[in-house]
Design an enzyme around this catalytic site. Structure first.
Site, PDB file in Angstrom:
ATOM      1  N   ASP A   1      32.331  62.316  51.683  1.00 19.12           N
ATOM      2  CA  ASP A   1      31.027  62.960  51.843  1.00 19.12           C
ATOM      3  C   ASP A   1      29.888  62.128  51.256  1.00 19.12           C
ATOM      4  OD1 ASP A   1      30.445  65.205  53.219  1.00 19.12           O
ATOM      5  OD2 ASP A   1      31.085  66.602  51.654  1.00 19.12           O
TER       6      ASP A   1
ATOM      7  N   GLN B   1      33.865  71.379  50.667  1.00 19.38           N
ATOM      8  CA  GLN B   1      32.844  72.048  51.474  1.00 19.38           C
ATOM      9  C   GLN B   1      31.851  72.779  50.566  1.00 19.38           C
ATOM     10  OE1 GLN B   1      32.537  71.798  54.874  1.00 19.38           O
ATOM     11  NE2 GLN B   1      30.642  72.962  54.677  1.00 19.38           N
TER      12      GLN B   1
ATOM     13  N   LYS C   1      35.595  70.093  61.503  1.00 18.53           N
ATOM     14  CA  LYS C   1      35.945  68.799  60.915  1.00 18.53           C
ATOM     15  C   LYS C   1      37.420  68.486  61.156  1.00 18.53           C
ATOM     16  CE  LYS C   1      32.092  69.202  57.741  1.00 18.53           C
ATOM     17  NZ  LYS C   1      31.566  69.665  56.456  1.00 18.53           N
TER      18      LYS C   1
END
Ligand code: NAP
Length: 282
Positions: free
Chosen positions: A116, A93, A49
């Site tokens: 997200d 994460q 990422k």
């Protein structure tokens, strides 16, 4: 034989377009990632990422917390990033170590920085048909379908898996795109019968090569979200070599859904930066 839906190529195209857009707009968006613990797969995803950020001109900062960190520690980092005017997008994460209250952490991210798309407010907007930030993996799948001109409208889409990060938001996105949607899970009776009805079959169950040709309608579009380790190799939920002989189109693993997830994260971060600076994502 099936058309291979090349997520790597599609994501490259989207990243290039995004890089140009970021340059044209004169923006310098920033993404912050939080990772807790030492899970090698999670560490690899976070590295990928950050690399994608560098490629498209998004600044990134990574916060690493110990495996035995506490919910309060993670929340404190989230609060700092929420308040930081330099940060546009925040990504925590997952999975977090088991002592961490992941729901509290996700709910603590400011919805406007929720790159997200997992915050309950953003999921609620998605489910009410007014999406703002939407989860990266299912959104990337919608982009891939659109890139290959595969219409969702009127199609019967069957999703195997009902997680909050893939299966459920996938269902909402497909429904918003006028598909007829069935969601299957571990308690579904006659799973094969359900899957065989799919014009678009999406598997997100996390079981190596679980989907066999006998579970797929000939000509169906098969999207494989699974990332599983088998005999030292990364494989999907779908028995790719066998299913590609009867499917109309299929994503490979690796090189299918994974790269689309990362490209979508970059797009969400850019949109968050636009909202912050211009008050609109358009
Ligand atoms: P998850 O939270 O573990 O959810 C798995 C889902 O599959 C659950 O809903 C479960 O049902 C269902 N399931 C399990 N066994 C089943 C069976 N035999 N028949 C029918 N349904 C079954 O997993 P996830 O986070 O959604 O991830 C799924 C897979 O996608 C994993 O391999 C993960 O690594 C991968 N993934 C890939 C990406 C990407 O970017 N490519 C992104 C996210 C996840 P219950 O709800 O009844 O337990």
């Amino acid at each position: 034989m099936a058309t291979i839906l090349d997520g790597k190529k599609c994501s490259e195209k989207h990243l290039e377009l995004l890089k140009e857009q970021i340059e044209d707009e004169g923006l310098y968006p920033h993404l912050a990632t939080i990772i807790a613990g030492n899970d090698p797969a999670s560490k690899m995803y976070v590295r990928m990422k950050h690399r994608a950020c560098e490629r498209v001109g998004i600044g990134s900062v990574g916060i690493e917390l110990a495996e035995d960190t506490t919910t309060e520690n993670v929340l404190e980092k989230v609060r700092q990033l929420n308040a930081d005017p330099e940060i546009d997008g925040i990504l925590v994460q997952l999975p977090l170590p088991k002592q961490i209250d992941a729901e509290r952490v996700i709910a603590a991210v400011r919805p406007a920085k929720d790159a997200d798309g997992f915050h309950p407010e953003n999921l609620g907007l998605l489910f009410s048909g007014r999406p703002r930030f939407t989860p990266c993996t299912p959104t990337g799948i919608m982009t891939l379908l659109s890139e290959y001109k595969i219409p969702a409208a009127g199609a019967h889409a069957v999703i195997a898996g009902r997680s909050i990060d893939v299966g459920r938001p996938m269902a909402a996105l497909l429904l918003n795109a006028d598909a007829t949607v069935t969601i299957c899970h571990s308690r579904t009776k006659n799973l094969t019968d359900e899957l065989k009805r799919a014009d678009i079959l999406i598997s997100a169950i996390g079981k190596a090569r679980f989907i066999r040709p006998g579970m797929v309608k000939p000509g169906a579009v098969v999207i494989d979200v699974g990332i599983n380790q088998l005999d030292g190799k990364t494989v999907g939920d779908v028995d790719f070599d066998a299913v590609k002989e009867i499917a109309g189109a299929i994503t490979p693993v690796p090189g299918g859904v994974g790269p689309m997830t990362i490209a979508t994260l970059m797009e969400n971060t850019f949109r968050a930066a636009k909202v912050r600076t211009c008050g609109s994502a358009r």
